[in-house]
Design an enzyme around this catalytic site. Sequence first.
Site, PDB file in Angstrom:
ATOM      1  N   CYS A 267      27.599  60.278  51.268  1.00 18.72           N
ATOM      2  CA  CYS A 267      27.393  61.651  50.797  1.00 18.72           C
ATOM      3  C   CYS A 267      28.419  62.094  49.764  1.00 18.72           C
ATOM      4  CB  CYS A 267      27.394  62.614  51.976  1.00 18.72           C
ATOM      5  SG  CYS A 267      26.097  62.275  53.194  1.00 18.72           S
TER       6      CYS A 267
ATOM      7  N   HIS B  86      28.990  69.920  49.822  1.00 14.70           N
ATOM      8  CA  HIS B  86      27.971  69.047  50.381  1.00 14.70           C
ATOM      9  C   HIS B  86      27.219  69.821  51.452  1.00 14.70           C
ATOM     10  CE1 HIS B  86      25.852  65.799  52.170  1.00 14.70           C
ATOM     11  NE2 HIS B  86      26.624  65.715  53.234  1.00 14.70           N
TER      12      HIS B  86
ATOM     13  N   ASN C 211      20.057  67.953  54.524  1.00 14.49           N
ATOM     14  CA  ASN C 211      21.109  67.097  53.964  1.00 14.49           C
ATOM     15  C   ASN C 211      20.453  65.972  53.154  1.00 14.49           C
ATOM     16  OD1 ASN C 211      23.166  65.252  53.472  1.00 14.49           O
ATOM     17  ND2 ASN C 211      23.988  65.312  55.549  1.00 14.49           N
TER      18      ASN C 211
END
Length: 331
Positions: free
Chosen positions: A118, A258, A288
């Site tokens: 990520c 994020h 996500n």
Amino acid sequence: MNGPPPVARISATARYLPERVVTNADLEALVDTSDTWIRERTGIRERRIAPDDVSAADMGARAACGALRKAGLSASDIDMLVVTTATPDHLLPSTACEIQARIGASRSCVAFDLQAACTGFLYAVSVAEGCVAAGRGQNVLVVSTEKMSTIVDWEDRATCILFGDGAGAAVVQPTVNGEGILSSFHRSDGDLVPLLQRRAGGAVMPLDEDSLRNKEHMLRMSGREVFKSAVRSMAHAGRRVIKEAGLTASDIDLMVPHQANARIIEATARHAGIGMDKVFVNLDRYGNISSATIPVGLDEAAEQGLIGPGSNILMTAFGAGLTWGAMLMRW
């Protein structure tokens, strides 16, 4: 401002999100969960899921073409193509080479994948910055593309509610009028590998009947431990890049974190001293999407007029590895 002047900037962004929307109510038919349970614990209402015939490279190519178009560039102008993905279409070749072919940039540039889960977009932008600073290229294309729906166990409530599919892209070029990357910070901790990983599918545990039966090739996460590490590392990285740029939290116009979990975002902002009114959140709509969350967020924030020339933007992320980082940029 402390430190040397910026040498590279993000000049254009673009995004691609699949059309299919999967709501929390849809997931109630798959696992023991509810819309209320998911929203209260994650902040997610829905996510986008790509169809079977749309790959990570397909999504990445669409985002890439959008970013090039906004930058006024053609594929032949690209000097370097860096792709971040946790869901490559194949183990060989790289997804970057596949995207290179799709956008018509074959032979005109170097193309490679960068794996930092990520945190990948921030890592890749720093690589692009280094390319520009070293005089190795003027136009670097960073593409973050993720088909997370292919690596989550849709019977595992702990993970299947969290992730979605999509892609974001950014063009990195030499700075103009002081715009660009003011400071950045990246770290990783290999001791924390077991907290977030896919155990099977590589050389150590090749796919076989046993690993497939036990779903060892699917994503597994120790949620509580990841949460604690994420907040601590993202907040520290954010505070560090603000200080290194000679700024304060009050100088930040927008934080684009994020998008993993609403509680993580809120805790990170609080520890960094930034009010939620200055934090961009689209987690509720997309879930996500791993390394694609920040470029997608940047593109939406710019489109909505939340950032403009001179805006100070803080980006923070964490991911499997564990990896984490932050970057402060003047838009």
